[in-house]
Design an enzyme around this catalytic site. Structure first.
Site, PDB file in Angstrom:
ATOM      1  CG  ASN A 266      -0.210  -0.143   2.517  1.00 19.50           C
ATOM      2  OD1 ASN A 266       0.548   0.728   2.918  1.00 19.50           O
ATOM      3  ND2 ASN A 266      -0.417  -1.277   3.205  1.00 19.50           N
TER       4      ASN A 266
ATOM      5  CE  LYS B 131       9.585 -11.412 -14.398  1.00 23.52           C
ATOM      6  NZ  LYS B 131      10.504 -10.648 -15.266  1.00 23.52           N
TER       7      LYS B 131
ATOM      8  CG  PHE C  53      -2.969   5.341  13.549  1.00 28.83           C
ATOM      9  CD1 PHE C  53      -2.826   6.604  13.010  1.00 28.83           C
ATOM     10  CD2 PHE C  53      -2.273   5.034  14.710  1.00 28.83           C
ATOM     11  CE1 PHE C  53      -1.999   7.549  13.602  1.00 28.83           C
ATOM     12  CE2 PHE C  53      -1.438   5.965  15.313  1.00 28.83           C
ATOM     13  CZ  PHE C  53      -1.303   7.240  14.748  1.00 28.83           C
TER      14      PHE C  53
ATOM     15  CE  LYS D 298      -8.646  -0.307  12.827  1.00 29.56           C
ATOM     16  NZ  LYS D 298      -7.839   0.348  11.767  1.00 29.56           N
TER      17      LYS D 298
ATOM     18  CE  LYS E 122     -10.177  -4.246  13.521  1.00 29.67           C
ATOM     19  NZ  LYS E 122      -9.193  -4.073  12.449  1.00 29.67           N
TER      20      LYS E 122
END
Length: 401
Positions: free
Chosen positions: A209, A288, A322, A336, A340
Site C-alpha cells: 500500500n 517469477k 489508527f 473499530k 477491536k
C-alpha cells in the site's frame, strides 16, 4: 524556561554568523548556559569577543588551546552539553560531519558528542539543492541528527529562495519546547508499528500500500522524547530511525504479528500505526511468473488482524490503533474502537489533501472509550505525534476513561 540547561553552539563560517550572536543572547536571556566553538571561517565574520560578551563564557576555536589543563577541551565540551546546535551550518561542516571528518575544534567536538545534535543550515539556495549536500543531509538524518530547516527569503548572495538561517527567536522557541516537554512516558515501554507490509506474489512482485511510515516514525520519536523505552517495528520504508529508538525491521503481515507478540507481554503502550495488508496470496510462487495471453487470477486469503489479536490478549497494555478512512471517518473509527477492544483510535481521512499517505502533515481525530473525542487540526506529523501522546497520557493520568 531554560534555567541551567547547557547548550553548546558550534558556529561555522557564513554571513549568518551575526544571527548566531543574537541566538546566544536569546538563549542566555532564557536562562541557558551557553558555550561557543567557532571555526576559523566564522572568525572572519565575527570576533570571538562578541560571543564571549553575550555568553559570559570563554569562546573556543583552537583544538590545541587547552584553557584548563586538567581536561581535554573538545572532549570536555562534548561531555558537558545537554544539547549541541550547529548554527549556521555551512555545506562544508555538514559534509565533514556526515563523513566523520574531524579536522578542527568544531568537528572533533561533534564527533565526540553523545548529546543530541541539531543542525541549522545556511547557504546559497543552489548549494542547498546540490546532490552532494542532499546526500550529506540524508546521511545525518540517518545518523539521528535533527535539522532546523532553513527559511525562504532574500539571501546575502542576492538570490531569493531556501537557505536563510532560521531566526534566533524561532530556534530559541524550539529549544525551549524541547526542554519543556513533560516526561509522561518515563519508565514505560512503548511499542510502535509503522509503514506498510509486503505480501509476496513471487520473487519479484508483492502486494502493498502507499504508507510511507512517517506518522508511525513520528509517534516513535515522540514516545522516546517523552522518556519511553521505544521499540519501533517497521515495514520497509526509507526513513531514518529516530534517536533513542530501537528498530525491528519486518516485511510481511505475519512477520509484523510475530514481532509485536514478542514485545507485547511487558509493553505498557502499543501504538498500531502500520498499514498492514488485509490480504495475501494463498500461494507465493517460487519462480517469477511469466506473462501469458489473457488475464490472471491470484487467490487471496485474509491476514491475521493484529490490532484485534492484541485487543483480545490485552492485559495491562494501553492499546492505540489508527484508522485511515476515505469516508464516514467517525463511524468507522468508533466501530473499530469497540470491535477491536482498543483504548484509543486515531482516525483521519486519507483522501484529504496534505493529510494522506506520504504527506508531512496530518489532520486527525482521537476517539476513546466513554464517547471521548478530540480533534487535532492540520499540523506537521512530528508535532501532531507529541500532542496526541500528551493528550492520551494526561487523560490516562486523570483516569477520565
Amino acid at each position: 524556561m531554560l534555567a541551567n540547561r547547557k547548550i553548546l553552539l558550534c558556529v561555522s563560517g557564513g554571513i549568518a554568523v551575526y544571527k548566531a550572536v543574537a541566538l546566544v543572547s536569546k538563549l542566555s536571556q532564557a536562562g541557558a548556559v551557553v558555550k561557543v566553538i567557532m571555526t576559523e571561517s566564522a572568525r572572519q565574520f565575527v570576533q570571538p569577543l562578541s560571543f564571549q560578551v553575550m555568553s559570559r563564557n570563554d569562546v573556543y576555536f583552537d583544538t590545541f588551546d587547552e584553557k584548563d589543563s586538567s581536561v581535554i577541551a573538545h572532549i570536555d565540551l562534548a561531555d558537558w552539553a545537554d544539547l549541541i546546535i550547529v548554527a549556521p551550518a555551512t555545506a562544508n561542516v555538514i559534509g565533514k560531519l556526515a563523513n566523520g571528518i574531524g579536522d578542527d575544534m568544531v568537528t572533533t567536538t561533534l564527533l565526540a558528542a553523545t548529546a543530541p545534535i541539531w543542525v541549522a543550515p545556511a547557504m546559497n539556495v543552489h548549494m542547498y539543492d546540490h546532490p552532494a549536500v542532499k546526500r550529506n543531509i540524508q546521511q545525518l538524518h540517518e545518523d539521528g541528527i535533527q535539522f532546523i530547516e532553513p527559511s525562504e527569503g532574500f539571501l546575502a548572495c542576492g538570490y531569493v529562495g531556501k537557505g536563510r538561517l532560521e531566526e534566533p527567536e524561532k530556534i530559541t522557541a524550539l529549544v525551549t519546547d524541547y526542554f519543556s516537554r513533560p516526561q509522561l512516558l518515563a519508565g514505560k515501554k512503548v511499542v510502535v508499528t509503522a509503514g506498510p507490509t509486503r505480501e509476496r506474489i513471487d520473487p519479484v512482485r508483492f502486494l502493498t500500500n502507499f504508507s510511507s511510515g512517517k506518522m508511525g516514525y513520528a509517534m516513535a520519536q515522540a514516545a522516546a522524547q517523552m522518556g519511553a523505552e521505544t521499540i519501533l517495528i517497521s515495514g520497509p520504508v526509507s526513513l531514518p530511525v529516530p534517536r533513542g529508538v530501537k528498530r525491528i525491521g519486518v516485511e510481511s503481515a505475519e512477520e509484523m504479528l510475530q514481532a509485536v507478540k514478542a514485545e507485547y507481554a511487558d509493553a505498557d503502550v502499543v501504538i498500531k500505526s502500520a498499514a498492514v495488508a488485509d490480504y495475501r496470496p494463498v500461494h507465493a510462487e517460487t519462480q517469477k511468473m511469466k506473462k501469458k495471453e489473457g488475464g490472471a487470477v491470484i487467490e487471496l486469503e485474509r491476514t491475521v488482524d493484529i490490532l484485534q489479536t492484541l485487543g483480545r490478549e490485552k492485559q495491562q497494555q494501553l492499546l492505540i490503533g489508527f484508522a485511515a478512512e476515505t469516508n464516514d471517518v467517525a463511524h468507522y473509527a468508533k466501530d473499530k474502537l469497540e470491535r477491536k477492544n482498543a483504548d484509543y483510535i486515531i482516525a483521519n481521512d486519507v483522501s484529504e489533501a496534505q493529510a494522506g499517505f506520504d504527506s508531512d502533515t496530518n489532520r486527525v481525530t482521537l476517539f476513546g472509550a466513554g464517547g471521548f473525542e478530540q480533534a487535532f487540526g492540520m499540523m506537521p506529523k512530528d508535532e501532531l505525534a507529541r500532542r496526541l501522546l500528551a493528550a492520551i497520557m494526561e487523560r490516562e493520568m486523570r483516569h477520565d476513561r
